[in-house]
Design a protein around this motif. Structure first.
Motif, short mmCIF file in Angstrom:
data_model
loop_
_atom_site.label_atom_id
_atom_site.label_comp_id
_atom_site.label_asym_id
_atom_site.label_seq_id
_atom_site.Cartn_x
_atom_site.Cartn_y
_atom_site.Cartn_z
N VAL A 11 0.84 -1.20 0.00
CA VAL A 11 0.00 0.00 0.00
C VAL A 11 0.88 1.26 0.00
CG1 VAL A 11 -1.69 1.35 1.29
CG2 VAL A 11 -1.94 -1.12 1.14
N LEU A 12 1.81 1.32 0.92
CA LEU A 12 2.67 2.50 1.02
C LEU A 12 3.48 2.69 -0.26
CD1 LEU A 12 3.94 2.10 4.70
CD2 LEU A 12 2.20 3.69 3.88
N ASP A 13 4.00 1.61 -0.80
CA ASP A 13 4.78 1.67 -2.03
C ASP A 13 3.93 2.21 -3.18
OD1 ASP A 13 7.09 1.16 -3.64
OD2 ASP A 13 6.20 -0.73 -4.31
N LEU A 14 2.70 1.71 -3.30
CA LEU A 14 1.81 2.12 -4.38
C LEU A 14 1.41 3.59 -4.26
CD1 LEU A 14 0.10 1.39 -6.85
CD2 LEU A 14 -1.68 0.56 -5.28
N VAL A 15 1.01 4.01 -3.07
CA VAL A 15 0.57 5.40 -2.89
C VAL A 15 1.72 6.37 -3.14
CG1 VAL A 15 -0.31 7.06 -1.21
CG2 VAL A 15 -1.29 4.76 -1.30
N ALA A 16 2.90 6.04 -2.64
CA ALA A 16 4.05 6.92 -2.85
C ALA A 16 4.44 6.99 -4.32
CB ALA A 16 5.24 6.45 -2.01
N ARG A 17 4.36 5.86 -5.02
CA ARG A 17 4.68 5.87 -6.46
C ARG A 17 3.67 6.72 -7.23
NH1 ARG A 17 8.54 2.21 -8.25
NH2 ARG A 17 9.41 0.96 -6.53
N ALA A 18 2.41 6.66 -6.82
CA ALA A 18 1.41 7.50 -7.48
C ALA A 18 1.73 8.99 -7.31
CB ALA A 18 0.02 7.19 -6.92
N ARG A 19 2.38 9.34 -6.20
CA ARG A 19 2.75 10.73 -5.94
C ARG A 19 4.12 11.09 -6.50
NH1 ARG A 19 0.70 11.69 0.33
NH2 ARG A 19 -1.41 10.88 0.03
N GLY A 20 4.87 10.08 -6.95
CA GLY A 20 6.20 10.33 -7.50
C GLY A 20 7.25 10.64 -6.47
N ILE A 21 7.05 10.20 -5.21
CA ILE A 21 8.00 10.44 -4.14
C ILE A 21 8.27 9.14 -3.40
CG2 ILE A 21 7.34 12.86 -3.83
CD1 ILE A 21 5.62 12.02 -1.46
N SER A 22 9.23 9.17 -2.51
CA SER A 22 9.55 7.99 -1.72
C SER A 22 8.59 7.86 -0.55
CB SER A 22 10.98 8.06 -1.19
OG SER A 22 11.09 9.08 -0.21
N VAL A 23 8.49 6.65 -0.02
CA VAL A 23 7.70 6.43 1.19
C VAL A 23 8.25 7.29 2.32
CG1 VAL A 23 7.10 4.73 2.97
CG2 VAL A 23 6.92 4.12 0.54
N LEU A 24 9.57 7.37 2.40
CA LEU A 24 10.21 8.20 3.43
C LEU A 24 9.71 9.64 3.35
CD1 LEU A 24 12.51 8.47 5.60
CD2 LEU A 24 14.03 9.03 3.69
#
Length: 377
Positions: A109-122
């Motif tokens: 989930v975190l990986d997918l949402v961050a990729r949709a935003r173009g940023i890292s999970v961090l």
């Protein structure tokens, strides 16, 4: 994009990482292979990925881990990427029997949402790119071989090592002394006995190791024996850390109430994911107890997820985010470690890079458990 992206399909595949050191041994266990699973969630042309190893103290079998992961992943169908908090609620509670599976799906989930935003999970969780000191673990071998491995790792630039112990004090002392002699006084050493000692034996071991200048002694007594751990802490010079037994916030509260440790070691699969682990780290810090990011066993994916946690909560001592180097993973590129440091930049999501496309079948349906209840929200 005509509307908010939603999770439209999920997939789970069993994995088995081969240990590149087939004689990797600790606390009475050999680890020639590491079974586990990967979870993927898809929204349009974006994919988020997670991983969990099979851990016998958490799951009855790899099949149980897989079934639990399937049920949790299926519950994410239809979750909107612009409402990540609502999506995370669908993961359900943290409980010992589902924490490993939950952690794998949370990673996806975190990986997918961050990729949709173009940023890292961090970055998505409020952190900034950073460079983390990482340690390497040396398994149980002869004193000479452990010293040889330690010298090789220090030559590669690692400034911290963790040595496995067995519960046999004379043999453990010989191994640790050989490593200290090989690497010199500047290298940080921690010793992990994986619950192999009784209370009095742990006190005697810590006293005998004082000339070797340990940074910490990790969980030498059984996890349920908090009084014994507290007695060791009162007698010790080295930092005393708790590891096994920390499955939940309630477990941490009991440990803190007993004043049983100077620090805790956190693992995503045991705590139920990155966010529950971060909450535990912050609770411990509020009580004056340091948190260290514990072993990420598996390939690059779990390593990078664990490193995000270390980036979000500055940990005491180097993070244990380098053990992918002795597990094969044909599907992902290895992260780069330079002079004992792993850099977390701004790569999208968790930062993993796939060599090959996802191969397992995608499903767009809910899972129905035996009582007939659909797990799709």
């Amino acid at each position: 994009m005509s509307g908010p992206q939603q999770i439209e399909a999920w997939s789970v595949e069993a994995t088995s990482h081969r240990n590149l050191d087939p004689e990797w041994h600790y606390a009475g266990r050999d680890v020639p292979r590491l079974p586990g699973l990967r979870v993927a969630l898809r929204a349009g042309d974006l994919m988020g990925e997670g991983y969990a190893p099979f851990l016998p103290h958490l799951d009855a079998s790899p099949a149980t881990l897989e079934a639990t992961s399937q049920a949790i992943a299926a519950a994410l169908l239809g979750a909107r990427l612009d409402e990540p908090d609502a999506a995370l609620v669908r993961l359900g509670p943290c409980t010992r029997s589902r924490n490993a599976a939950r952690s794998a799906v949370e990673m996806a989930v975190l990986d997918l949402v961050a990729r949709a935003r173009g940023i890292s999970v961090l970055q998505m969780l409020g952190g900034t790119p950073c460079s983390l000191p990482v340690l390497r673990i040396i398994p149980v071998k002869t004193p000479e071989r452990m010293a040889e491995i330690a010298a090789e790792l220090v030559a590669e630039g690692y400034g911290a090592l963790k040595l496995k112990a067995t519960g046999q004090p004379e043999a453990d002392l010989a191994r640790i002394a050989a490593v200290r002699a090989a690497v010199g006084p500047q290298v940080v050493l921690t010793v992990d006995a994986n619950q192999a000692y009784g209370g009095l034996g742990a006190i005697a071991l810590e006293a005998a190791l004082r000339p070797l200048d340990l940074w910490s002694l990790e969980q030498p007594v059984p996890a349920g024996e908090r009084a014994a751990l507290a007695a060791l802490r009162r007698a010790a010079v080295a930092r005393i850390e708790a590891d096994e037994g920390l499955f939940s916030a309630a477990d941490l509260a009991r440990l803190l109430d007993a004043q049983a440790a100077d620090g805790i070691s956190l693992k995503l699969a045991r705590s139920g994911g990155l966010l529950p682990s971060l909450a535990m780290a912050r609770s411990a810090a509020a009580a004056g107890v340091h948190a260290r990011i514990g072993t990420a066993f598996g390939g690059p994916l779990v390593t990078l997820a664990t490193a995000q946690l270390a980036g979000l909560h500055p940990c005491a001592g180097p993070a244990e985010c380098a053990e992918f180097t002795h597990f094969d993973d044909e599907d992902h590129l290895w992260p780069e470690i330079v002079q004992g440091r792993l850099t977390l930049g701004g790569s999208p999501g968790l930062g993993q890079i796939r060599r090959v496309p996802w191969q397992a079948p995608w499903l767009d349906r809910a899972i129905v458990v035996p009582d007939g209840t659909s797990l799709r929200s």
